[in-house]
Every structure is written in structure tokens, then in C-alpha cells.
Design an enzyme around this catalytic site. Structure first.
Site, short mmCIF file in Angstrom:
data_model
loop_
_atom_site.label_atom_id
_atom_site.label_comp_id
_atom_site.label_asym_id
_atom_site.label_seq_id
_atom_site.Cartn_x
_atom_site.Cartn_y
_atom_site.Cartn_z
N ASN A 193 0.79 -1.24 0.00
CA ASN A 193 0.00 0.00 0.00
C ASN A 193 0.82 1.28 0.00
OD1 ASN A 193 0.71 -0.50 2.71
ND2 ASN A 193 -0.96 0.79 3.42
N GLU A 242 2.83 -5.38 12.38
CA GLU A 242 2.06 -4.14 12.14
C GLU A 242 0.88 -4.54 11.27
OE1 GLU A 242 2.85 -1.13 13.31
OE2 GLU A 242 4.73 -1.76 14.21
N CYS A 246 -3.45 1.68 6.64
CA CYS A 246 -3.86 0.89 7.81
C CYS A 246 -4.52 1.74 8.88
CB CYS A 246 -2.64 0.18 8.38
SG CYS A 246 -1.30 1.31 8.76
N GLU A 249 6.96 0.66 15.81
CA GLU A 249 7.93 1.20 14.87
C GLU A 249 8.08 2.69 15.15
OE1 GLU A 249 6.25 0.26 10.97
OE2 GLU A 249 7.70 -1.37 10.82
P1 NAD Z 1 -1.12 -9.37 3.29
O1 NAD Z 1 -1.14 -9.81 4.71
O2 NAD Z 1 -1.95 -10.12 2.31
O3 NAD Z 1 0.37 -9.42 2.71
C1 NAD Z 1 1.43 -8.73 3.31
C2 NAD Z 1 2.74 -9.42 2.94
O4 NAD Z 1 2.76 -10.72 3.54
C3 NAD Z 1 2.94 -9.64 1.46
O5 NAD Z 1 4.30 -9.46 1.15
C4 NAD Z 1 2.52 -11.09 1.26
O6 NAD Z 1 3.10 -11.71 0.13
C5 NAD Z 1 3.05 -11.71 2.55
N1 NAD Z 1 2.37 -12.96 2.95
C6 NAD Z 1 1.11 -13.34 2.67
N2 NAD Z 1 0.85 -14.54 3.26
C7 NAD Z 1 1.98 -14.89 3.93
C8 NAD Z 1 2.34 -16.00 4.75
N3 NAD Z 1 1.49 -17.00 4.98
N4 NAD Z 1 3.56 -16.03 5.30
C9 NAD Z 1 4.45 -15.01 5.07
N5 NAD Z 1 4.17 -13.94 4.30
C10 NAD Z 1 2.94 -13.88 3.74
O7 NAD Z 1 -1.50 -7.82 3.29
P2 NAD Z 1 -1.71 -6.85 2.04
O8 NAD Z 1 -3.04 -7.12 1.44
O9 NAD Z 1 -0.51 -6.89 1.18
O10 NAD Z 1 -1.73 -5.41 2.77
C11 NAD Z 1 -2.87 -4.84 3.32
C12 NAD Z 1 -2.87 -5.04 4.83
O11 NAD Z 1 -1.70 -4.47 5.41
C13 NAD Z 1 -4.04 -4.34 5.50
O12 NAD Z 1 -4.62 -5.20 6.44
C14 NAD Z 1 -3.39 -3.15 6.19
O13 NAD Z 1 -4.09 -2.66 7.30
C15 NAD Z 1 -2.08 -3.72 6.57
N6 NAD Z 1 -1.11 -2.64 6.85
C16 NAD Z 1 -0.75 -2.39 8.14
C17 NAD Z 1 0.12 -1.34 8.43
C18 NAD Z 1 0.54 -1.04 9.85
O14 NAD Z 1 1.54 -0.33 10.02
N7 NAD Z 1 -0.15 -1.52 10.86
C19 NAD Z 1 0.65 -0.56 7.39
C20 NAD Z 1 0.27 -0.85 6.08
C21 NAD Z 1 -0.61 -1.89 5.82
#
Ligand code: NAD
Length: 493
Positions: free
Chosen positions: A148, A245, A279, A453
Site C-alpha cells: 500500500n 504491524e 492501515c 515502529e
Molecule cells: P497481506 O497480509 O496479504 O500481505 C502482506 C505481505 O505478507 C505480502 O508481502 C505477502 O506476500 C506476505 N504474505 C502473505 N501470506 C503470507 C504468509 N502466509 N507467510 C508469510 N508472508 C505472507 O497484506 P496486504 O493485502 O498486502 O496489505 C494490506 C494489509 O496491510 C491491510 O490489512 C493493512 O491494514 C495492513 N497494513 C498495516 C500497516 C501497519 O503499520 N499496521 C501498514 C500498512 C498496511
């Protein structure tokens, strides 16, 4: 079609597997780049390379590490246009909101400043004698990030790893993998030794290979709550440190005395910014029932003012969502809001443009906190306004959520607002605005994650305490060394 390598190990680009990820521009639906995908054996090599590099990198004096990150910061500035264009064409964020990338520079400066305040050594004494307490880097960090906010997401894992003397293997998101690859070259140009930072591109399988790898000592993860839970489970058998996060469903409480004209711009900025793909977006807005219509009108006007268009068009204020899947998911939530009885005040399920994965900025009124659109993270441009009758009810319902990332409270009386903010179960909370200084620790409680962080505290989980019994004679010398430097003075090379 532009071609990128997606595997970078020991300072060398590799071809990886025979698979590639095709990057599609979400504004135009045109495929424009391809990047190679890592194999499990690449993951193994990347961790081995990072582990080898750790032995020397951990001994490099802090001021030398700072100098490399400073040089890298200059290079990011020089390459801002290129990185912004990659970001626009990968996930659709409008070129006009280059704020995210300039913020990344702010982020780098924040890290460079705060790392100098870290106390890496300390002497403690009691009747049993004296101990020297050192904080040492822990080893190989796996940084796993979402799509994102490209550049910023990657740097939030890489920089604290490197500054504290750890080494890193980065796995970018398959939706937006290209900036991660470009950063490898910029770090090499800045003088980072081979192996200190490695890249393995891929999806969940490559992520899991990293999480379960015995050579990885810490997982620094940003992403969804469901993936965070899976990672915590996978990391448990090898007792890795986990920093998670995760998702959010952040509440803004608008207190009855607030000026709605002051409140609305904040909600619009943090509800629709990045097309709601942040997020910490303020997606649940609690407002005194008497002022719901007034606030609803302001939010609807703000939504209608948005210019939807291609990310690279300078007149665009709201870009598309990252993917067709995400567009369909968000439209599904909007339909569910309508079906569950919320009042649609702006936006809706119509696709506003024939090409591109756009969703209209959407405002719902009369939302009940138990509705799906109030409980689940939509990650799209959808604001749910929830009317309340008492402030106590607003606080209780704001806390009635699986998430606890961020929040905001609005009032003419800042002290009252702070008092309400302190009753919210969130990691951060803004008063009469939507964000906080960049050096405030950031992270969630409950389903929004573990750890923090940013700021001085952002380095905590990258360092381990080690205690050594020492003879009295060594105390003065160790006290002199106990400043922020770990690893002795730099020889300047
Ligand atoms: P996601 O959880 O689908 O993927 C995030 C990352 O994890 C990607 O690189 C993905 O390939 C990897 N991944 C997926 N499954 C995995 C597994 N089983 N083991 C290891 N790695 C794996 O999330 P997304 O759709 O890419 O991003 C959106 C989400 O991120 C939203 O829920 C958002 O709130 C969150 N987010 C949180 C913050 C924060 O600081 N709290 C910041 C930005 C985004």
C-alpha cells in the site's frame, strides 16, 4: 514490457525461478513490467548470505552505518521522480500526493536522528558487584511488507535493521514489488557491503519459507491481521522475535462541541487518502446524533469534489485501488453496507470509469457499529458515520472492535479530547488532527499487532540485552564507552 530481477543475494542479481510476476498499472489495466520470483533455495541462500554478513556488519561502528544510510537518503531524494512513477504505475497512488515519498525522507531523517539516542551500553552495580549491560543486534531480520505504501513500507524494515547492526532479507509484496528491487541498487551505490541486504520476491510461499527458516532471528512484518496470525504461528517453533504491524478499523470520535467544518477536512484526508488503502485510516466516525447530518453533508461534498483519474495525471486527486480483486472486495463491502441498512450519502457500487480499478469515495450515515462495514477492514475509500447519544457510548463502541491501531478525537476542548483519547484501546490517537509526529512510537494493540515502529522505541525489538559481570576496575572505561556507540570508534573508512 520492462524487466526487473527480483532476487538479490550477496550483492548480485539472480534470475530466480522460471516464474515471473507481471505488474499491471491499476489506472490503465495495462501490463507494463515483469519481475522474477525467488525459489526456496534462493531464500536459503539469501538467509545464509545475510547471516555471514552479520558477523562483520554487527562490528561496523554506528557512525559508519549512519554515513551509509545518509548517502542512501541523498540517493532516494535524487531518484524521487523515478520511485514515484514506479509507485503510481504499480499501485495507483496519484502523482500529486508525492507526500508519501517525501515522508519517506522524513522517516529516514527521523531514524538517523533517533538512533544516536540509543543507549547501547550501561553499567549497573549492587552489593553483588557490577554488570555491564549491552544491547546487541540479533542477527538476520526478515522484512515482509504489503503493497500500500511502496518505498516507505520497505524502509521501515530495512533502516532500523541496518542502523542497529542487523542484516536483512526483504520480501516485497507481489502486488508492488518493483520499488524494493530499485532500493537494492541504491543501497549498493550508497556503499552497503554485499549480503547485508538481500531481496527475495514472491508471494505467501516465499514469505513462509523466510518465516520458518532457522537462520532468521526476527520477523518484521506489515500486512493483514490474518497473515500476522499465521506468521506468529509459524514463527513459534523457532522462537523468532515477531513484530507485527497489522490491520485497523480506526475510530474518530467527534465530541459534541467540535466544529464540524474543522473536523471534516481531517476525516476526508485520512478516510480517502491513498484511496483508503492506509492501515490507520479513520474509517469509523462517531458523531453526536444531533450533528450527523451536518457532518454527513460536509463529508459527502468532500467526496464529490474528488477527481478520479489515472495516477500519473496531475489533475487526479483519487487514484484506483491496487487490483481488480481489491476493487471487487471493496464494492462487495459497499453493497453489504446498503443491504444491512446503512444510509448511502455519497459514492456507491457504480464503477466510475470504464478502465482502471476505481471505486467512488463513499460515505455511509446511520451505521451501527455491529454492521460488517463497521467491524471489518475494507481498505478502500469508505467512511462509516456512526451516530451516538452519549460520549460514554461512543467510547465503548469505538473500543468494540477486534482492532486497536489508531484513532482521533475532535473537540474545542483539547483537554477533554485527550481524556477521551486515553480511554481508547489504540496504539496511537490524534487530537483535532489525523496523524502524529513521525518520531512517536507507532503500532497497534489487539488485532492490530505487536511491537512498535518509529522513534527511539522503534529500535527496541532489533536489539537484545546481554549482561556481563565486570571487575570494578573496568567501570570508568565502560562508562566512558556507554554512549550510543556500539562496536567502538569509527576509523573513518
Ligand atoms: P497481506 O497480509 O496479504 O500481505 C502482506 C505481505 O505478507 C505480502 O508481502 C505477502 O506476500 C506476505 N504474505 C502473505 N501470506 C503470507 C504468509 N502466509 N507467510 C508469510 N508472508 C505472507 O497484506 P496486504 O493485502 O498486502 O496489505 C494490506 C494489509 O496491510 C491491510 O490489512 C493493512 O491494514 C495492513 N497494513 C498495516 C500497516 C501497519 O503499520 N499496521 C501498514 C500498512 C498496511
Amino acid at each position: 514490457m520492462e524487466k526487473f530481477s527480483g532476487v538479490y543475494i550477496d550483492g548480485v542479481w539472480r534470475s530466480g525461478s522460471t516464474d515471473v510476476i507481471t505488474v499491471v498499472d491499476p489506472s490503465t489495466e495495462v501490463s507494463w513490467a515483469q519481475i522474477g520470483v525467488a525459489t526456496r533455495s534462493d531464500v536459503d541462500d539469501a538467509v545464509r548470505s545475510a547471516d555471514n554478513a552479520f558477523r562483520t556488519w554487527a562490528q561496523v561502528p554506528l557512525d559508519r552505518r549512519i554515513a551509509i544510510v545518509q548517502r542512501f537518503t541523498e540517493l532516494v531524494r535524487e531518484h524521487t521522480d523515478e520511485l514515484v512513477r514506479i509507485r503510481c504505475r504499480s499501485m495507483g497512488s496519484p502523482i500529486t500526493s508525492s507526500k508519501t515519498l517525501s515522508n519517506s525522507n522524513g522517516l529516514l531523517e527521523m531514524y538517523l536522528e533517533t538512533v544516536q539516542q540509543v543507549q547501547f551500553g550501561q553499567v549497573r552495580s549492587d552489593q553483588h558487584g557490577s554488570a555491564y549491560i549491552m544491547r546487541r543486534p540479533i542477527g538476520v531480520v526478515a522484512g515482509i511488507v504489503p503493497w500500500n505504501v511502496p518505498v516507505r513500507n520497505e524502509l521501515k524494515k530495512i533502516i532500523p535493521s541496518l542502523l542497529t547492526g542487523n542484516t536483512c532479507v526483504l520480501k516485497p509484496s507481489p502486488e508492488s514489488p518493483l520499488t524494493g528491487a530499485r532500493l537494492m541498487d541504491l543501497f549498493a551505490e550508497a556503499g552497503l557491503p554485499p549480503g547485508v541486504l538481500n531481496l527475495v520476491t514472491g508471494g505467501a510461499d516465499i514469505g513462509e519459507a523466510l518465516v520458518t527458516h532457522p537462520g532468521v532471528r526476527k520477523i518484521a512484518f506489515t500486512g493483514s491481521t490474518a497473515t500476522g496470525a499465521r506468521i506468529a504461528e509459524l514463527a513459534a517453533p523457532t522462537f523468532k522475535r515477531i513484530q507485527l504491524e497489522l490491520g485497523g478499523k480506526s475510530a474518530a470520535i467527534v465530541l459534541p462541541d467540535a466544529n464540524m467544518s474543522d473536523v471534516a477536512p481531517n476525516l476526508l484526508a485520512f478516510g480517502f487518502g491513498n484511496s483508503g488503502q492506509i492501515c490507520a485510516s479513520l474509517t469509523r466516525v462517531f458523531v453526536d446524533r444531533r450533528y450527523q447530518e451536518e457532518l454527513g453533508d460536509l463529508l459527502a461534498e468532500g467526496a464529490k469534489r474528488h477527481v478520479l483519474g489515472p495516477a500519473l495525471d496531475p489533475s487526479t486527486t483519487l487514484g484506483p485501488l491496487v487490483s481488480k480483486r481489491q476493487q471487487e472486495r471493496v464494492l462487495g463491502y459497499i453493497q453489504q453496507g446498503i443491504d444491512e441498512g446503512a444510509t448511502l450519502r455519497a459514492g456507491g457500487v457504480n464503477k466510475p470509469r470504464d478502465t482502471g480499478w476505481f471505486v467512488e469515495p463513499t460515505v455511509f450515515l446511520n451505521v451501527n457499529n455491529s454492521m460488517t462495514i463497521a467491524q471489518e477492514e475494507i481498505f478502500g475509500p469508505v467512511i462509516s458515520v456512526i451516530p451516538y447519544d452519549t460520549v460514554e457510548e461512543a467510547i465503548r463502541e469505538a473500543n468494540n472492535s477486534q482492532y486497536g491501531l489508531h484513532g482521533a478525537v475532535f473537540s474545542e476542548d483539547a483537554e477533554y479530547a485527550l481524556n477521551v483519547a486515553m480511554q481508547l484501546e489504540t496504539g496511537t490517537c490524534a487530537i483535532n488532527s489525523f496523524d502524529l509526529p513521525i518520531n512517536a512510537p507507532f503500532g497497534g494493540v489487539k488485532g492490530s499487532g505487536i511491537g512498535r515502529e518509529n522513534g527511539l522505541e522503534g529500535f527496541d525489538s532489533y536489539l537484545e540485552y546481554h549482561s556481563y559481570k565486570i571487575p570494578e576496575g573496568m567501570i570508568p572505561q565502560l562508562q566512558a564507552d556507554s554512549g550510543p556507540q556500539y562496536g567502538g570508534e569509527s576509523n573513518g573508512d
